[in-house]
Design a protein around this motif. Structure first.
Motif, PDB file in Angstrom:
ATOM      1  N   LYS A 194     -17.197   2.625 -16.857  1.00 55.16           N
ATOM      2  CA  LYS A 194     -15.823   2.380 -17.295  1.00 55.16           C
ATOM      3  C   LYS A 194     -15.395   3.467 -18.263  1.00 55.16           C
ATOM      4  O   LYS A 194     -16.150   3.861 -19.148  1.00 55.16           O
ATOM      5  CB  LYS A 194     -15.764   1.000 -17.982  1.00 55.16           C
ATOM      6  CG  LYS A 194     -14.403   0.626 -18.516  1.00 55.16           C
ATOM      7  CD  LYS A 194     -13.440   0.256 -17.409  1.00 55.16           C
ATOM      8  CE  LYS A 194     -12.017   0.229 -17.927  1.00 55.16           C
ATOM      9  NZ  LYS A 194     -11.033   0.170 -16.826  1.00 55.16           N
ATOM     10  N   THR A 228     -11.408  -6.823  -0.558  1.00 54.65           N
ATOM     11  CA  THR A 228      -9.968  -7.027  -0.713  1.00 54.65           C
ATOM     12  C   THR A 228      -9.235  -5.691  -0.565  1.00 54.65           C
ATOM     13  O   THR A 228      -9.776  -4.623  -0.834  1.00 54.65           O
ATOM     14  CB  THR A 228      -9.615  -7.622  -2.097  1.00 54.65           C
ATOM     15  OG1 THR A 228     -10.313  -6.892  -3.099  1.00 54.65           O
ATOM     16  CG2 THR A 228      -9.987  -9.087  -2.176  1.00 54.65           C
ATOM     17  N   GLY A 246     -15.375  -2.109  -7.271  1.00 51.34           N
ATOM     18  CA  GLY A 246     -14.189  -2.135  -8.117  1.00 51.34           C
ATOM     19  C   GLY A 246     -14.267  -1.212  -9.318  1.00 51.34           C
ATOM     20  O   GLY A 246     -13.482  -1.339 -10.253  1.00 51.34           O
ATOM     21  N   MET A 247     -15.214  -0.277  -9.303  1.00 52.80           N
ATOM     22  CA  MET A 247     -15.242   0.693 -10.412  1.00 52.80           C
ATOM     23  C   MET A 247     -14.187   1.737 -10.125  1.00 52.80           C
ATOM     24  O   MET A 247     -14.253   2.455  -9.137  1.00 52.80           O
ATOM     25  CB  MET A 247     -16.599   1.374 -10.484  1.00 52.80           C
ATOM     26  CG  MET A 247     -17.695   0.418 -10.873  1.00 52.80           C
ATOM     27  SD  MET A 247     -19.284   1.157 -10.533  1.00 52.80           S
ATOM     28  CE  MET A 247     -20.293  -0.317 -10.547  1.00 52.80           C
ATOM     29  N   SER A 248     -13.200   1.823 -11.013  1.00 52.74           N
ATOM     30  CA  SER A 248     -12.053   2.655 -10.676  1.00 52.74           C
ATOM     31  C   SER A 248     -11.338   3.132 -11.920  1.00 52.74           C
ATOM     32  O   SER A 248     -11.146   2.379 -12.868  1.00 52.74           O
ATOM     33  CB  SER A 248     -11.087   1.853  -9.803  1.00 52.74           C
ATOM     34  OG  SER A 248      -9.876   2.547  -9.635  1.00 52.74           O
ATOM     35  N   ASN A 294      -2.590  -2.122  -8.608  1.00 52.84           N
ATOM     36  CA  ASN A 294      -1.624  -1.015  -8.596  1.00 52.84           C
ATOM     37  C   ASN A 294      -1.462  -0.382  -7.212  1.00 52.84           C
ATOM     38  O   ASN A 294      -0.565   0.429  -7.016  1.00 52.84           O
ATOM     39  CB  ASN A 294      -2.057   0.060  -9.602  1.00 52.84           C
ATOM     40  CG  ASN A 294      -3.487   0.512  -9.372  1.00 52.84           C
ATOM     41  OD1 ASN A 294      -4.427  -0.279  -9.526  1.00 52.84           O
ATOM     42  ND2 ASN A 294      -3.661   1.744  -8.966  1.00 52.84           N
ATOM     43  N   ILE A 329      -6.965  -3.253 -13.005  1.00 51.38           N
ATOM     44  CA  ILE A 329      -7.397  -1.942 -12.516  1.00 51.38           C
ATOM     45  C   ILE A 329      -8.565  -2.091 -11.539  1.00 51.38           C
ATOM     46  O   ILE A 329      -8.587  -1.474 -10.477  1.00 51.38           O
ATOM     47  CB  ILE A 329      -7.800  -1.033 -13.710  1.00 51.38           C
ATOM     48  CG1 ILE A 329      -6.563  -0.645 -14.509  1.00 51.38           C
ATOM     49  CG2 ILE A 329      -8.565   0.190 -13.225  1.00 51.38           C
ATOM     50  CD1 ILE A 329      -6.858   0.118 -15.792  1.00 51.38           C
ATOM     51  N   ARG A 330      -9.532  -2.945 -11.895  1.00 57.82           N
ATOM     52  CA  ARG A 330     -10.704  -3.112 -11.032  1.00 57.82           C
ATOM     53  C   ARG A 330     -10.292  -3.604  -9.651  1.00 57.82           C
ATOM     54  O   ARG A 330     -10.781  -3.118  -8.623  1.00 57.82           O
ATOM     55  CB  ARG A 330     -11.668  -4.127 -11.678  1.00 57.82           C
ATOM     56  CG  ARG A 330     -12.945  -4.326 -10.884  1.00 57.82           C
ATOM     57  CD  ARG A 330     -13.800  -5.458 -11.465  1.00 57.82           C
ATOM     58  NE  ARG A 330     -13.224  -6.758 -11.123  1.00 57.82           N
ATOM     59  CZ  ARG A 330     -13.556  -7.911 -11.730  1.00 57.82           C
ATOM     60  NH1 ARG A 330     -14.415  -7.910 -12.730  1.00 57.82           N
ATOM     61  NH2 ARG A 330     -13.009  -9.048 -11.354  1.00 57.82           N
ATOM     62  N   GLU A 331      -9.366  -4.564  -9.624  1.00 55.72           N
ATOM     63  CA  GLU A 331      -8.951  -5.122  -8.336  1.00 55.72           C
ATOM     64  C   GLU A 331      -7.958  -4.213  -7.611  1.00 55.72           C
ATOM     65  O   GLU A 331      -7.587  -4.475  -6.471  1.00 55.72           O
ATOM     66  CB  GLU A 331      -8.360  -6.513  -8.520  1.00 55.72           C
ATOM     67  CG  GLU A 331      -9.351  -7.538  -9.076  1.00 55.72           C
ATOM     68  CD  GLU A 331     -10.682  -7.509  -8.342  1.00 55.72           C
ATOM     69  OE1 GLU A 331     -10.703  -7.224  -7.120  1.00 55.72           O
ATOM     70  OE2 GLU A 331     -11.721  -7.756  -8.992  1.00 55.72           O
ATOM     71  N   GLY A 332      -7.484  -3.181  -8.268  1.00 58.45           N
ATOM     72  CA  GLY A 332      -6.567  -2.255  -7.602  1.00 58.45           C
ATOM     73  C   GLY A 332      -5.202  -2.859  -7.330  1.00 58.45           C
ATOM     74  O   GLY A 332      -4.555  -2.535  -6.325  1.00 58.45           O
ATOM     75  N   GLY A 343      -7.006  -4.264  -2.299  1.00 60.66           N
ATOM     76  CA  GLY A 343      -6.885  -3.443  -3.504  1.00 60.66           C
ATOM     77  C   GLY A 343      -8.089  -2.541  -3.732  1.00 60.66           C
ATOM     78  O   GLY A 343      -7.976  -1.475  -4.326  1.00 60.66           O
ATOM     79  N   ARG A 344      -9.257  -2.971  -3.269  1.00 57.69           N
ATOM     80  CA  ARG A 344     -10.437  -2.128  -3.408  1.00 57.69           C
ATOM     81  C   ARG A 344     -10.623  -1.227  -2.184  1.00 57.69           C
ATOM     82  O   ARG A 344     -11.185  -0.147  -2.289  1.00 57.69           O
ATOM     83  CB  ARG A 344     -11.681  -2.993  -3.591  1.00 57.69           C
ATOM     84  CG  ARG A 344     -11.651  -3.814  -4.881  1.00 57.69           C
ATOM     85  CD  ARG A 344     -13.009  -4.423  -5.138  1.00 57.69           C
ATOM     86  NE  ARG A 344     -12.962  -5.397  -6.229  1.00 57.69           N
ATOM     87  CZ  ARG A 344     -14.028  -6.048  -6.652  1.00 57.69           C
ATOM     88  NH1 ARG A 344     -15.211  -5.839  -6.089  1.00 57.69           N
ATOM     89  NH2 ARG A 344     -13.928  -6.916  -7.645  1.00 57.69           N
ATOM     90  N   PRO A 357      -8.278   2.426  -1.835  1.00 63.11           N
ATOM     91  CA  PRO A 357      -8.881   3.652  -2.372  1.00 63.11           C
ATOM     92  C   PRO A 357     -10.096   4.117  -1.571  1.00 63.11           C
ATOM     93  O   PRO A 357     -10.365   5.316  -1.482  1.00 63.11           O
ATOM     94  CB  PRO A 357      -9.312   3.253  -3.791  1.00 63.11           C
ATOM     95  CG  PRO A 357      -8.486   2.064  -4.123  1.00 63.11           C
ATOM     96  CD  PRO A 357      -8.206   1.352  -2.840  1.00 63.11           C
ATOM     97  N   SER A 373      -8.375   4.112 -11.457  1.00 54.86           N
ATOM     98  CA  SER A 373      -7.058   3.647 -10.981  1.00 54.86           C
ATOM     99  C   SER A 373      -6.087   4.765 -10.592  1.00 54.86           C
ATOM    100  O   SER A 373      -5.139   4.510  -9.874  1.00 54.86           O
ATOM    101  CB  SER A 373      -6.376   2.708 -11.988  1.00 54.86           C
ATOM    102  OG  SER A 373      -5.416   3.392 -12.755  1.00 54.86           O
TER     103      SER A 373
END
Ligand code: HEM
Ligand code: HEM
Lengths: 465, 201
Positions: free
Chosen positions: A185, A49, A113-115, B74, B69-72, A51-52, A55, A117
């Motif tokens: 995390k 996706t 998805g380790m982030s 933001n 946060i995991r899915e981003g 969102g991942r 980054p 953010s």
């Protein structure tokens, strides 16, 4: 050439190849996320996706492409400018393996998805620790080589190299202070507005110590070398260096205009952003000044084209950036596609062009050969130039358009475009053009990699050991 | 022959002959702005409002925030309404320090591909969010938001919930933790979205 063997180029070569490889990966992901913004059905599974992947794009091109390019070219520069061999070659070899392992793990962790953010600080704490180890190893090699140099004077490029070494260390550690809750995390030690302030102090100085001092170190070496003309003004480079390294750190809050962060911090950031034009343009003027009486080289030398266009985009970038810091300007463009337009003039224009020039200059020399094809290098130049211009110009247009639609109000105080979606959909045509620009840029980059590959393959065998 | 004479004649200050001195000067130069604009304000507390009136995150909301946060999310959504007329008209009250006072990390964002979410909890009910998260295109055919239907199929991982609450210093009871049983990731993220804009008691 007699003493060529006295230098140790193994790590230089290894990091050059790593950089080109991760560059291709990062650009492909850039094209994919650009497509996803118009075709959401391309978000096929959770780990693909947008969102991942966004980054992953930024991290791949910052940590996977730009940083190893710096390792490679800096390991070359410290030897040449110090007239000495690389210190700790065993450590440099270990660094190469550790670095590439870390990038693979980083990519996997972002897919998963380790982030944390925070932008460009997404990687979770165990990887941050690995990056710190990588950076310490890098610093030991660079400083060790500089300390044992045989050329007393440190040339300007070495100043920018040292600034990169300490600058990245300070801002990276400052922004990644977290409290772990598990291996995968953690939570920031800072909260709310303070966390945002630290984040953008880091963010803008990632621009300073990755996207500015790295290409500047390369620029100050290869421009006089390539043109065979003396650097225009040493005084200017001294003033430019120290005022740049001083001023950048005050400007982070220009990313936080109109937020609840105390106003004085924003105002200080705006003032220093405008001041930054001076040290930035010191290098631009040094570049143009050095070309005085040499401008015909823009026609005759593909290398000069890369260097001069690179520094020109740096000059434009450092005029545009300070404008964006001004409140009225920020009110219109902040949060819109204008900003990716700004970002990619810097990264695709200035950073990538200058790194390309660095590799074109350095790799044939260390392989004792000539560049495989100047024609291909010229084609590379025009493609990346075109790709980047398409990207930036389309994003500026649609950014202003969207910003204006967000602002538009009727006389009675109601919004003209009250449905957000109506301000979004006009982006699609521009995002498609951006994708096209990205593909053109990528094609240029592939030619670049092919050209270097052929250069290395056709090099006389004895020297490539 | 390694270095052109003409590019090494830099002799204005001696610091370019002494790398250790050079590094020390560079660090001091870098720390000036760092301390003045970032770390001194941190300790001055001007950006750290009182937490008295702030509702702490419930265990479910916090897990939802971690999924955000995991899915981003933001990367496309800000949580920062600026004090400008056209912003408050679109999204609601402008953001204050209190809104994010307990947020570690902050999620203000830098790009608004989708709308701001700072006040979204006041706008739609849970049922709307379920449909929208599963298929944004069913709500807005031209939306470019990725569908997140799979969140509804995944049980919430609560292994670290207690450790998280402790680390962040949010109050919780054993009953709060037990209430997480049987919840999906979709339940958690929607609980988080519903809280946005309702930070204060
Ligand atoms: C005088 C120098 C510069 C100043 C004052 C400056 C200013 C700014 C400002 C104000 C923003 C935020 C825009 C917004 O969010 O509304 C920004 C974003 C950015 N700039 Fe610059 N800029 C400068 C030079 C550069 C250079 C040389 C690069 C190199 C690539 C660069 C890369 C970026 C990046 C990556 C961002 C995006 C940050 C994000 O939101 O994720 N900038 N710049
Ligand atoms: C094929 C070329 C490229 C394409 C198609 C591409 C595409 C994209 C897209 C779609 C985004 C997200 C924009 C958004 O948030 O709306 C992005 C962000 C970004 N890209 Fe690229 N990119 C390319 C090359 C590069 C290069 C060469 C670099 C660095 C060396 C780079 C660094 C970044 C950064 C730092 C951001 C974050 C910008 C921000 O926060 O505003 N990109 N890119």
């Amino acid at each position: 050439m007699a003493q060529e063997h006295a230098y140790d180029y193994r790590a230089v070569k290894g990091f050059a190849i790593s950089s080109l490889f991760w560059g291709i990966v990062g650009l492909l992901i850039g094209i994919l996320i650009s497509l996803q913004l118009v075709y959401p059905q391309l978000n096929v599974t959770s780990w693909l996706t947008y969102g991942r992947l966004r980054p992953l794009h930024t991290n791949a091109l910052i940590f996977g492409f730009t940083i190893p390019a710096a390792f490679s070219i800096f390991f070359y520069l410290v030897q040449r400018l110090g007239r000495t061999q690389l210190a700790f070659p065993g450590l440099a070899k270990a660094l190469l393996y550790l670095f590439n392992t870390a990038i693979v793990l980083a990519a996997l962790s972002l897919f998963a998805g380790m982030s944390q953010s925070k932008e460009y600080s997404e990687l979770e704490w165990p990887l941050d620790l690995v990056i710190v180890v990588i950076w310490v190893m890098f610093a030991i090699i660079i400083i060790g080589t500089i300390v044992k140099r045989k050329e007393e004077q440190m040339y300007v490029s070495l100043w920018y190299i040292l600034a990169t070494v300490v600058g990245v260390a300070i801002v990276f550690i400052g922004n990644n202070l977290v409290v772990p809750v598990s291996l995968f995390k953690s939570y920031s030690v800072y909260a709310g507005a303070n966390d945002a302030n630290v984040q953008w102090w880091f963010g803008h100085n990632a621009v300073a110590f990755v996207f500015t001092t790295i290409p500047l170190a390369i620029f100050y070496y290869i421009l006089p070398k390539t043109t065979q003309a003396p650097l225009y003004s040493h005084r200017l480079s001294i003033i430019g260096f120290w005022s740049l390294v001083f001023a950048y750190l005050w400007t982070g809050a220009h990313h936080l205009i109109y937020t609840p962060l105390p106003d004085w911090i924003q105002t200080v950031a705006i003032s220093f952003s405008i001041f930054l034009i001076a040290p930035s343009w010191a290098s631009v003027i040094n570049g143009y000044g050095t070309m005085k009486g040499q401008w015909e080289q823009m026609r005759t030398s593909y290398l000069v084209k890369f260097i001069i266009l690179g520094i020109t985009f740096y000059g434009l970038q450092t005029l545009q950036g300070p404008s964006q810091a001004i409140r009225a300007f920020s009110a219109l463009t902040h949060f819109t596609d204008w900003v990716p337009g700004h970002v990619h003039m810097g990264t695709m224009g200035w950073v990538t062009m200058t790194i390309s020039a660095g590799f074109y200059y350095m790799l044939p020399r260390i392989y004792n050969t000539e560049l495989y094809s100047v024609k291909i290098a010229n084609a590379h130049f025009w493609l990346v130039l075109m790709g980047q211009l398409i990207y930036s110009v389309t994003m500026w247009i649609t950014g202003i358009r969207q910003g204006a639609m967000w602002q538009a109000m009727e006389a009675d105080g109601s919004l003209v475009y009250s449905n957000f979606i109506d301000t979004l959909t006009p982006n699609y045509a521009f995002w498609n053009m951006r994708t096209a620009g990205g593909i053109i840029f990528f094609a240029g980059f592939l030619l670049f990699v092919y050209n270097l590959y052929k250069t290395i393959r056709l090099a006389p065998k004895a020297s490539s050991a | 022959m390694f270095v052109d004479r003409n590019i090494t004649e830099v002799t204005i200050m001696d610091v370019d002959k002494k790398p250790v001195l050079f590094i020390i000067l560079a660090v001091v130069t870098i720390l000036a702005g760092t301390l003045a604009t970032t770390f001194i304000p941190l300790f001055m507390g001007t950006a750290s409002p009182s937490r008295e009136n702030i509702k702490f995150y419930t265990a479910l909301e916090l897990e939802g925030r971690d999924i955000y946060i995991r899915e981003g999310c933001n990367n496309c959504h800000t949580q920062m309404v600026r004090p400008l007329k056209f912003e408050t008209a679109r999204y609601g009250d402008y953001s204050t320090l209190a809104d994010s006072a307990i947020d570690r990390p902050h999620l203000w964002g830098s790009k608004r591909t989708g709308p701001d979410l700072a006040r979204v909890g006041r706008k739609y009910p849970a049922a709307w969010h379920v449909i929208h998260m599963k298929s944004p295109q069913s709500m807005y055919p031209k939306s470019n938001m990725p569908p997140y239907a799979w969140l509804a199929d995944r049980d919430l991982n609560t292994k670290y919930t207690e450790a998280k609450m402790k680390t962040l210093g949010y109050p919780y009871t054993a009953a709060d933790l037990r209430a997480l049983e049987g919840k999906t990731e979709m339940d958690a993220i929607i609980a988080y979205l519903l809280r946005l804009g309702n930070e204060l008691r």
